[in-house]
Design an enzyme around this catalytic site. Structure first.
Site, PDB file in Angstrom:
ATOM      1  N   ARG A 139       3.137  -6.075   2.735  1.00  0.00           N
ATOM      2  CA  ARG A 139       3.226  -5.366   1.518  1.00  0.00           C
ATOM      3  C   ARG A 139       2.268  -5.729   0.304  1.00  0.00           C
ATOM      4  O   ARG A 139       2.501  -6.038  -0.568  1.00  0.00           O
ATOM      5  CB  ARG A 139       4.611  -5.177   1.095  1.00  0.00           C
ATOM      6  CG  ARG A 139       5.510  -4.634   1.933  1.00  0.00           C
ATOM      7  CD  ARG A 139       5.301  -3.132   2.144  1.00  0.00           C
ATOM      8  NE  ARG A 139       6.391  -2.801   3.076  1.00  0.00           N
ATOM      9  CZ  ARG A 139       6.221  -2.701   4.393  1.00  0.00           C
ATOM     10  NH1 ARG A 139       5.312  -3.416   4.993  1.00  0.00           N
ATOM     11  NH2 ARG A 139       7.196  -2.424   5.231  1.00  0.00           N
ATOM     12  N   SER A 213      12.274   1.315  -0.272  1.00  0.00           N
ATOM     13  CA  SER A 213      12.609  -0.209  -0.285  1.00  0.00           C
ATOM     14  C   SER A 213      12.345  -0.729  -1.778  1.00  0.00           C
ATOM     15  O   SER A 213      11.020  -0.863  -2.096  1.00  0.00           O
ATOM     16  CB  SER A 213      12.008  -1.102   0.603  1.00  0.00           C
ATOM     17  OG  SER A 213      12.303  -0.669   2.002  1.00  0.00           O
ATOM     18  N   GLU A 309       9.244  -4.734  -4.860  1.00  0.00           N
ATOM     19  CA  GLU A 309       8.166  -4.029  -4.384  1.00  0.00           C
ATOM     20  C   GLU A 309       7.523  -3.118  -4.938  1.00  0.00           C
ATOM     21  O   GLU A 309       6.085  -2.991  -4.855  1.00  0.00           O
ATOM     22  CB  GLU A 309       8.626  -3.698  -2.844  1.00  0.00           C
ATOM     23  CG  GLU A 309       7.466  -3.053  -1.942  1.00  0.00           C
ATOM     24  CD  GLU A 309       7.983  -2.429  -0.825  1.00  0.00           C
ATOM     25  OE1 GLU A 309       8.565  -2.967   0.009  1.00  0.00           O
ATOM     26  OE2 GLU A 309       7.507  -1.359  -0.374  1.00  0.00           O
TER      27      GLU A 309
HETATM   28  C1  LIG Z   1      12.140   7.277   0.750  1.00  0.00           C
HETATM   29  C2  LIG Z   1      10.862   6.349   0.642  1.00  0.00           C
HETATM   30  C3  LIG Z   1      10.790   5.401   1.712  1.00  0.00           C
HETATM   31  C4  LIG Z   1       9.448   4.651   1.611  1.00  0.00           C
HETATM   32  N1  LIG Z   1       9.224   3.994   2.763  1.00  0.00           N
HETATM   33  C5  LIG Z   1       8.334   3.028   2.960  1.00  0.00           C
HETATM   34  C6  LIG Z   1       8.083   2.231   4.257  1.00  0.00           C
HETATM   35  O1  LIG Z   1       8.627   2.541   5.333  1.00  0.00           O
HETATM   36  N2  LIG Z   1       7.065   1.661   4.152  1.00  0.00           N
HETATM   37  C7  LIG Z   1       6.347   1.287   3.073  1.00  0.00           C
HETATM   38  O2  LIG Z   1       5.295   0.447   3.155  1.00  0.00           O
HETATM   39  N3  LIG Z   1       6.358   2.022   2.018  1.00  0.00           N
HETATM   40  C8  LIG Z   1       7.606   2.812   1.755  1.00  0.00           C
HETATM   41  N4  LIG Z   1       7.777   3.643   0.736  1.00  0.00           N
HETATM   42  C9  LIG Z   1       6.770   3.151  -0.535  1.00  0.00           C
HETATM   43  C10 LIG Z   1       5.594   4.330  -0.730  1.00  0.00           C
HETATM   44  O3  LIG Z   1       5.881   5.481   0.261  1.00  0.00           O
HETATM   45  C11 LIG Z   1       4.395   3.662  -0.451  1.00  0.00           C
HETATM   46  O4  LIG Z   1       4.031   2.703  -1.366  1.00  0.00           O
HETATM   47  C12 LIG Z   1       3.243   4.928  -0.579  1.00  0.00           C
HETATM   48  O5  LIG Z   1       2.292   4.139  -0.145  1.00  0.00           O
HETATM   49  C13 LIG Z   1       3.111   5.288  -2.141  1.00  0.00           C
HETATM   50  O6  LIG Z   1       2.131   6.363  -2.037  1.00  0.00           O
HETATM   51  P1  LIG Z   1       1.815   6.988  -3.417  1.00  0.00           P
HETATM   52  O7  LIG Z   1       0.638   7.798  -3.351  1.00  0.00           O
HETATM   53  O8  LIG Z   1       3.104   7.734  -3.587  1.00  0.00           O
HETATM   54  O9  LIG Z   1       1.458   5.938  -4.389  1.00  0.00           O
HETATM   55  P2  LIG Z   1       1.926   5.737  -5.858  1.00  0.00           P
HETATM   56  O10 LIG Z   1       3.404   5.466  -6.073  1.00  0.00           O
HETATM   57  O11 LIG Z   1       1.366   7.094  -6.734  1.00  0.00           O
HETATM   58  O12 LIG Z   1       1.240   4.620  -6.403  1.00  0.00           O
HETATM   59  C14 LIG Z   1       1.498   3.139  -5.837  1.00  0.00           C
HETATM   60  C15 LIG Z   1       0.656   2.242  -6.241  1.00  0.00           C
HETATM   61  O13 LIG Z   1      -0.752   2.588  -5.672  1.00  0.00           O
HETATM   62  C16 LIG Z   1      -1.853   2.628  -6.833  1.00  0.00           C
HETATM   63  N5  LIG Z   1      -2.687   3.803  -6.272  1.00  0.00           N
HETATM   64  C17 LIG Z   1      -2.036   4.880  -5.944  1.00  0.00           C
HETATM   65  N6  LIG Z   1      -3.348   5.911  -5.382  1.00  0.00           N
HETATM   66  C18 LIG Z   1      -4.489   4.919  -5.600  1.00  0.00           C
HETATM   67  C19 LIG Z   1      -5.741   5.072  -5.309  1.00  0.00           C
HETATM   68  N7  LIG Z   1      -6.425   6.215  -4.833  1.00  0.00           N
HETATM   69  N8  LIG Z   1      -6.535   4.132  -5.712  1.00  0.00           N
HETATM   70  C20 LIG Z   1      -6.266   3.101  -6.291  1.00  0.00           C
HETATM   71  N9  LIG Z   1      -4.726   2.725  -6.608  1.00  0.00           N
HETATM   72  C21 LIG Z   1      -3.868   3.651  -6.351  1.00  0.00           C
HETATM   73  C22 LIG Z   1      -1.058   3.276  -7.917  1.00  0.00           C
HETATM   74  O14 LIG Z   1      -1.675   2.885  -9.202  1.00  0.00           O
HETATM   75  C23 LIG Z   1       0.227   2.040  -8.019  1.00  0.00           C
HETATM   76  O15 LIG Z   1      -0.088   0.905  -8.281  1.00  0.00           O
HETATM   77  C24 LIG Z   1       8.841   4.530   0.684  1.00  0.00           C
HETATM   78  C25 LIG Z   1       9.171   5.104  -0.526  1.00  0.00           C
HETATM   79  C26 LIG Z   1      10.092   6.162  -0.427  1.00  0.00           C
HETATM   80  C27 LIG Z   1      10.336   7.043  -1.560  1.00  0.00           C
END
Ligand SMILES: Cc1cc2nc3c(=O)[nH]c(=O)nc-3n(C[C@H](O)[C@H](O)[C@H](O)COP(=O)(O)OP(=O)(O)OC[C@H]3O[C@@H](n4cnc5c(N)ncnc54)[C@H](O)[C@@H]3O)c2cc1C
Length: 314
Positions: A139, A213, A309
């Site tokens: 992670r 998580s 996380e």
């Molecule tokens: C129900 C649920 C289940 C989940 N299950 C998992 C799982 O099984 N495994 C897992 O690993 N994660 C899981 N997650 C966490 C989440 O899905 C991941 O972290 C995902 O990658 C977040 O994507 P996002 O586009 O929403 O990122 P955001 O929440 O918008 O951003 C996350 C971080 O990345 C940065 N960021 C986003 N896009 C960019 C970009 N293009 N360039 C630079 N920085 C950027 C943001 O500034 C922030 O620091 C889960 C979340 C939920 C709600």
């Protein structure tokens, strides 16, 4: 501000205010906890597009940062490009996927990542990062540590396979396939089964607020693990690299009596104590406070410090 083309980042860079402005890059916002409002420019990545190139048994797929992760995954499964299927139904965008090296059901992004293209905030130049450059960990990646806040990912290139090698060892995948009488699973079968298991265990963020998580699974030295196991023989654990052991944060939290507990407007999910939920009207501060109470009680009982996380805005 929404970014739909890489060139729009250069336009932002030319603005005299750019270097002084506080910036927050957002994909889908599914891994964020806002404890306070963000006072600055929010850059919402919406660069779309999926392309591929086949080379013998391999296929290289490039996707824009703003593609929804599960849409890319469905595209690959439909075209029988193998490698992403265990990561089905993870919320969020393609651009965020390397940031924390998303992982689930025995597969991590690093297993399929080839390169990514990113915009450097200080210079306005685009740079390609190789697998090695990203320093992927559990992670974790360079974008969360030494390169934090320096780059905006605009696209990610994946190295997938036309010859599936399905990974069934993790969690309940095998049991669920057996229930369906599937003996030679395709990548679509694996994707369907993983999606089914996830839906049965995890709350849907569109109906109940959560960030998945909330804590990382702690990785501790094997000596420390043996000492804890002498008091708690049933402790759930997995082998990790170099004489270390990974503990299941959800199990530790559950043993402290938190599973399904409601605290004000917040609580932990009844099927998975690792997920903190907003039952409606909770502030970021309340969720943060609950997470602190959980960290304290796990530390008191097991001597293990949980690490959050989720990305926090304070
Ligand atoms: C129900 C649920 C289940 C989940 N299950 C998992 C799982 O099984 N495994 C897992 O690993 N994660 C899981 N997650 C966490 C989440 O899905 C991941 O972290 C995902 O990658 C977040 O994507 P996002 O586009 O929403 O990122 P955001 O929440 O918008 O951003 C996350 C971080 O990345 C940065 N960021 C986003 N896009 C960019 C970009 N293009 N360039 C630079 N920085 C950027 C943001 O500034 C922030 O620091 C889960 C979340 C939920 C709600």
């Amino acid at each position: 501000m929404e970014i739909s083309q890489p060139g729009e980042l250069i336009e932002l860079f030319m603005d005299p205010q750019w270097q002084q402005t506080e910036r927050l890059v957002l994909g889908g916002g599914s891994n964020m906890l806002f404890i306070n409002d963000f006072d600055g420019l929010v850059i919402r990545m919406n660069i779309r597009g999926i392309d591929h190139r086949i080379n013998h048994d391999e296929v290289f797929v490039v996707a824009g940062a703003g593609e929804v992760w599960n849409d890319l995954l469905n595209y690959c499964v439909a075209h029988e490009y193998a490698g992403l299927e265990n990561l089905s139904l993870i919320p969020g965008s393609v651009g965020a996927s390397p940031i924390q090296n998303i992982g689930a059901y025995g597969v991590e992004l690093k297993d399929v990542f080839y390169t990514c293209n990113a915009f450097e905030i200080a210079t306005g130049k685009f740079k390609t990062f190789t697998h090695e450059d990203c320093h992927f960990g559990y992670r974790d990646s360079a974008f969360k540590s030494e390169l934090k806040g320096q780059y905006i990912i605009v696209s990610v290139k994946f190295r997938l396979s036309l010859v599936p090698d399905v990974k069934l060892h993790y969690g309940a995948i095998k049991d669920e396939l057996a229930k369906r009488n599937i003996t030679s699973p395709t990548i679509k079968d694996v994707s369907d089964v993983v999606s089914h298991i996830r839906v049965s265990k995890l709350p849907d963020p569109s109906t109940i607020g959560n960030a998945g998580s909330f804590f990382k699974n702690p990785v501790i030295p094997v000596d420390e693990f043996r000492a804890i196991r002498s008091y708690f023989p049933a402790i759930v654990n997995y082998p990790a690299a170099d004489g270390e052991v990974k503990l299941a944060a959800g199990w530790l939290i559950e043993q402290c009596g938190w599973k399904g507990k409601v605290v004000g407007h917040t609580g932990t999910w009844h099927n998975q104590a690792l997920v903190l939920v907003n039952h409606g009207g909770a502030t970021g501060e309340e969720v943060y406070s609950l997470s602190s109470q959980i960290i304290d009680s796990v530390y008191t009982k097991f001597g293990v410090m949980l690490e959050r996380e989720v990305n926090m805005i304070r």
